[in-house]
Write a protein that holds these residues in place. Structure first.
Motif, PDB file in Angstrom:
ATOM      1  N   SER A 175       0.843  -1.204   0.000  1.00  0.00           N
ATOM      2  CA  SER A 175       0.000   0.000   0.000  1.00  0.00           C
ATOM      3  C   SER A 175       0.876   1.250   0.000  1.00  0.00           C
ATOM      4  CB  SER A 175      -0.917   0.015   1.218  1.00  0.00           C
ATOM      5  OG  SER A 175      -1.761  -1.097   1.220  1.00  0.00           O
ATOM      6  N   ALA A 176       1.878   1.257   0.866  1.00  0.00           N
ATOM      7  CA  ALA A 176       2.788   2.406   0.925  1.00  0.00           C
ATOM      8  C   ALA A 176       3.514   2.571  -0.398  1.00  0.00           C
ATOM      9  CB  ALA A 176       3.794   2.223   2.073  1.00  0.00           C
ATOM     10  N   PHE A 177       3.933   1.454  -0.994  1.00  0.00           N
ATOM     11  CA  PHE A 177       4.661   1.526  -2.262  1.00  0.00           C
ATOM     12  C   PHE A 177       3.794   2.091  -3.385  1.00  0.00           C
ATOM     13  CE2 PHE A 177       5.904  -0.169  -6.362  1.00  0.00           C
ATOM     14  CZ  PHE A 177       7.176   0.371  -6.456  1.00  0.00           C
ATOM     15  N   VAL A 178       2.560   1.637  -3.477  1.00  0.00           N
ATOM     16  CA  VAL A 178       1.674   2.133  -4.530  1.00  0.00           C
ATOM     17  C   VAL A 178       1.478   3.639  -4.381  1.00  0.00           C
ATOM     18  CG1 VAL A 178      -0.714   2.083  -5.376  1.00  0.00           C
ATOM     19  CG2 VAL A 178       0.506  -0.047  -4.990  1.00  0.00           C
ATOM     20  N   LEU A 179       1.234   4.095  -3.155  1.00  0.00           N
ATOM     21  CA  LEU A 179       1.070   5.534  -2.921  1.00  0.00           C
ATOM     22  C   LEU A 179       2.355   6.301  -3.207  1.00  0.00           C
ATOM     23  CD1 LEU A 179      -1.100   5.458   0.320  1.00  0.00           C
ATOM     24  CD2 LEU A 179      -1.832   6.145  -1.973  1.00  0.00           C
ATOM     25  N   PHE A 180       3.472   5.752  -2.765  1.00  0.00           N
ATOM     26  CA  PHE A 180       4.770   6.402  -2.973  1.00  0.00           C
ATOM     27  C   PHE A 180       5.115   6.484  -4.454  1.00  0.00           C
ATOM     28  CE2 PHE A 180       9.357   6.313  -3.466  1.00  0.00           C
ATOM     29  CZ  PHE A 180       9.762   7.319  -2.612  1.00  0.00           C
ATOM     30  N   SER A 181       4.930   5.402  -5.171  1.00  0.00           N
ATOM     31  CA  SER A 181       5.282   5.409  -6.593  1.00  0.00           C
ATOM     32  C   SER A 181       4.406   6.387  -7.368  1.00  0.00           C
ATOM     33  CB  SER A 181       5.201   4.010  -7.200  1.00  0.00           C
ATOM     34  OG  SER A 181       3.883   3.529  -7.193  1.00  0.00           O
ATOM     35  N   TRP A 182       3.184   6.580  -6.916  1.00  0.00           N
ATOM     36  CA  TRP A 182       2.301   7.552  -7.561  1.00  0.00           C
ATOM     37  C   TRP A 182       2.710   8.984  -7.171  1.00  0.00           C
ATOM     38  CZ3 TRP A 182      -1.268  10.613  -4.739  1.00  0.00           C
ATOM     39  CH2 TRP A 182      -2.057  11.434  -5.530  1.00  0.00           C
ATOM     40  N   ALA A 183       2.855   9.241  -5.856  1.00  0.00           N
ATOM     41  CA  ALA A 183       3.105  10.602  -5.371  1.00  0.00           C
ATOM     42  C   ALA A 183       4.541  11.071  -5.615  1.00  0.00           C
ATOM     43  CB  ALA A 183       2.773  10.693  -3.885  1.00  0.00           C
ATOM     44  N   TRP A 184       5.521  10.212  -5.422  1.00  0.00           N
ATOM     45  CA  TRP A 184       6.927  10.617  -5.502  1.00  0.00           C
ATOM     46  C   TRP A 184       7.518  10.371  -6.890  1.00  0.00           C
ATOM     47  CZ3 TRP A 184      10.148  13.657  -3.037  1.00  0.00           C
ATOM     48  CH2 TRP A 184      11.522  13.505  -3.197  1.00  0.00           C
ATOM     49  N   LEU A 185       7.228   9.228  -7.467  1.00  0.00           N
ATOM     50  CA  LEU A 185       7.822   8.873  -8.749  1.00  0.00           C
ATOM     51  C   LEU A 185       6.930   9.227  -9.939  1.00  0.00           C
ATOM     52  CD1 LEU A 185       9.310   5.390  -7.789  1.00  0.00           C
ATOM     53  CD2 LEU A 185      10.499   7.594  -7.909  1.00  0.00           C
ATOM     54  N   GLY A 186       5.692   9.604  -9.666  1.00  0.00           N
ATOM     55  CA  GLY A 186       4.784  10.005 -10.735  1.00  0.00           C
ATOM     56  C   GLY A 186       4.279   8.858 -11.594  1.00  0.00           C
ATOM     57  N   GLU A 187       4.282   7.655 -11.058  1.00  0.00           N
ATOM     58  CA  GLU A 187       3.807   6.500 -11.817  1.00  0.00           C
ATOM     59  C   GLU A 187       2.296   6.360 -11.667  1.00  0.00           C
ATOM     60  OE1 GLU A 187       6.059   3.020 -10.836  1.00  0.00           O
ATOM     61  OE2 GLU A 187       7.945   3.961 -11.415  1.00  0.00           O
ATOM     62  N   LYS A 188       1.663   5.842 -12.701  1.00  0.00           N
ATOM     63  CA  LYS A 188       0.218   5.657 -12.684  1.00  0.00           C
ATOM     64  C   LYS A 188      -0.134   4.292 -12.096  1.00  0.00           C
ATOM     65  CE  LYS A 188      -0.590   8.661 -16.548  1.00  0.00           C
ATOM     66  NZ  LYS A 188      -0.640   8.784 -17.966  1.00  0.00           N
ATOM     67  N   LEU A 189      -1.281   4.266 -11.430  1.00  0.00           N
ATOM     68  CA  LEU A 189      -1.807   2.996 -10.948  1.00  0.00           C
ATOM     69  C   LEU A 189      -2.567   2.358 -12.101  1.00  0.00           C
ATOM     70  CD1 LEU A 189      -2.387   0.945  -8.720  1.00  0.00           C
ATOM     71  CD2 LEU A 189      -4.357   2.329  -8.064  1.00  0.00           C
ATOM     72  N   THR A 190      -2.046   1.261 -12.598  1.00  0.00           N
ATOM     73  CA  THR A 190      -2.654   0.587 -13.739  1.00  0.00           C
ATOM     74  C   THR A 190      -3.578  -0.526 -13.253  1.00  0.00           C
ATOM     75  OG1 THR A 190      -0.779  -0.927 -13.907  1.00  0.00           O
ATOM     76  CG2 THR A 190      -0.683   1.111 -15.220  1.00  0.00           C
ATOM     77  N   TRP A 191      -4.423  -0.997 -14.153  1.00  0.00           N
ATOM     78  CA  TRP A 191      -5.388  -2.038 -13.792  1.00  0.00           C
ATOM     79  C   TRP A 191      -4.685  -3.305 -13.332  1.00  0.00           C
ATOM     80  CZ3 TRP A 191      -5.575  -6.873 -15.731  1.00  0.00           C
ATOM     81  CH2 TRP A 191      -4.874  -7.121 -16.907  1.00  0.00           C
TER      82      TRP A 191
END
Length: 120
Positions: A79-95
């Motif tokens: 959960s932390a990684f998904v949020l971090f990768s979105w907020a810090w690295l700018g990665e999209k949450l894909t299906w």
């Protein structure tokens, strides 16, 4: 004030995983930084992960079994990684990431599901 064991355990694991995620992945935005410096900074950050992780597991063990503690840690970590990768690295949450995470959460459900067994 005595806080409930699950609250303390999960709270410490959340904080621990925030440090872990930053230590492991925060440097990815700083590709020009020397690797040795990145390693040393990551170790410094990871120290605080352990300062929180060890008491979390120690306080939670007995209320939770080892498999449950590890499962809680992994779900929080992802959960932390998904949020971090979105907020810090700018990665999209894909299906497919969401679907994979849902599968992992189902696995966590199975670990916590009481099958009627009295053995712990």
């Amino acid at each position: 004030m005595n806080l409930p064991v699950p609250f303390v355990t999960i709270g410490l694991l959340i904080l621990s995983n925030l440090f872990m995620t930053v230590a492991w992945y925060g440097h990815l935005k700083f590709k020009a930084a020397p690797l040795l410096l990145v390693i040393l900074v990551s170790w410094g950050i990871a120290f605080f992960e352990y300062v929180l992780q060890v008491p979390a597991n120690r306080s939670g063990y007995g209320h939770f079994n080892a498999a449950q503690l590890k499962t809680i840690q992994e779900v929080i970590s992802l959960s932390a990684f998904v949020l971090f990768s979105w907020a810090w690295l700018g990665e999209k949450l894909t299906w497919n990431v969401a679907a994979g995470f849902a599968c992992i959460c189902f696995g966590a459900f199975l670990i916590f599901h009481d099958s009627g067994s009295t053995a712990h």
